[in-house]
Design a protein around this motif. Sequence first.
Motif, PDB file in Angstrom:
ATOM      1  N   ASN A 164       0.738  -1.169   0.056  1.00  0.00           N
ATOM      2  CA  ASN A 164       0.074   0.028  -0.038  1.00  0.00           C
ATOM      3  C   ASN A 164       0.874   1.252  -0.062  1.00  0.00           C
ATOM      4  O   ASN A 164       1.725   1.339   0.672  1.00  0.00           O
ATOM      5  N   HIS A 165       0.572   2.122  -1.020  1.00  0.00           N
ATOM      6  CA  HIS A 165       1.416   3.633  -0.977  1.00  0.00           C
ATOM      7  C   HIS A 165       0.643   4.466  -1.539  1.00  0.00           C
ATOM      8  O   HIS A 165      -0.316   4.453  -2.017  1.00  0.00           O
ATOM      9  N   GLN A 166       0.990   5.639  -0.861  1.00  0.00           N
ATOM     10  CA  GLN A 166       0.445   6.989  -1.370  1.00  0.00           C
ATOM     11  C   GLN A 166       1.659   7.587  -2.422  1.00  0.00           C
ATOM     12  O   GLN A 166       2.832   7.840  -1.876  1.00  0.00           O
ATOM     13  N   VAL A 167       1.256   7.974  -3.345  1.00  0.00           N
ATOM     14  CA  VAL A 167       2.146   8.917  -4.415  1.00  0.00           C
ATOM     15  C   VAL A 167       1.797  10.325  -4.182  1.00  0.00           C
ATOM     16  O   VAL A 167       0.582  10.973  -4.258  1.00  0.00           O
ATOM     17  N   ILE A 168       2.787  11.169  -3.659  1.00  0.00           N
ATOM     18  CA  ILE A 168       2.848  12.785  -3.689  1.00  0.00           C
ATOM     19  C   ILE A 168       3.671  13.257  -4.851  1.00  0.00           C
ATOM     20  O   ILE A 168       4.790  12.824  -4.716  1.00  0.00           O
ATOM     21  N   LYS A 169       2.956  13.945  -5.723  1.00  0.00           N
ATOM     22  CA  LYS A 169       3.773  14.493  -6.781  1.00  0.00           C
ATOM     23  C   LYS A 169       4.201  15.917  -6.222  1.00  0.00           C
ATOM     24  O   LYS A 169       3.493  16.801  -6.142  1.00  0.00           O
ATOM     25  N   TYR A 170       5.354  15.938  -5.767  1.00  0.00           N
ATOM     26  CA  TYR A 170       5.657  17.222  -4.794  1.00  0.00           C
ATOM     27  C   TYR A 170       5.986  18.415  -5.505  1.00  0.00           C
ATOM     28  O   TYR A 170       6.198  19.425  -5.179  1.00  0.00           O
ATOM     29  N   TYR A 171       6.033  18.447  -6.944  1.00  0.00           N
ATOM     30  CA  TYR A 171       5.760  19.329  -7.906  1.00  0.00           C
ATOM     31  C   TYR A 171       4.469  20.105  -7.668  1.00  0.00           C
ATOM     32  O   TYR A 171       4.300  21.264  -7.778  1.00  0.00           O
ATOM     33  N   ASP A 172       3.544  19.398  -7.689  1.00  0.00           N
ATOM     34  CA  ASP A 172       2.085  19.465  -7.545  1.00  0.00           C
ATOM     35  C   ASP A 172       1.725  19.977  -6.137  1.00  0.00           C
ATOM     36  O   ASP A 172       0.801  21.051  -6.208  1.00  0.00           O
ATOM     37  N   LYS A 173       2.073  19.542  -5.011  1.00  0.00           N
ATOM     38  CA  LYS A 173       1.899  19.926  -4.006  1.00  0.00           C
ATOM     39  C   LYS A 173       3.176  20.047  -3.122  1.00  0.00           C
ATOM     40  O   LYS A 173       3.898  19.130  -2.639  1.00  0.00           O
TER      41      LYS A 173
END
Length: 118
Positions: free
Chosen positions: A26-35
């Motif tokens: 289980n994983h969460q992807v955070i696009k740190y350019y967007d957020k």
Amino acid sequence: MIVIYHNPDSIESNKCIEILETSKHNHQVIKYYDKALDKEKLIKIINLLKISPLELIRTEEKLWIEKFKHLIIAGIEFSNDELIDIMISHPQLIERPIIINGERAVIGKPPKKIFDIL
């Protein structure tokens, strides 16, 4: 839950996503350019990685070379706080991908480093 700070344009980052998907974690992807990361979160990540802020900066990135490298060559030293502020203002300078599993974290370069925390 595993968290990956991801840049879709990064080959290593995409390979880490593939590892997480095929291993069925289980994983969460955070696009740190967007957020954008806030200062508190970035400090926590640096502490989990057990590195200095400078070690999280992509010093070969064109932006770093053009805006900051000449200052270091001239003898100007950035404080850790200043380096963190630079990364917040310029997230493209943050090394990627960053994978966090609880209280353990790695930079996924090479992507097989992800197995160190799974």
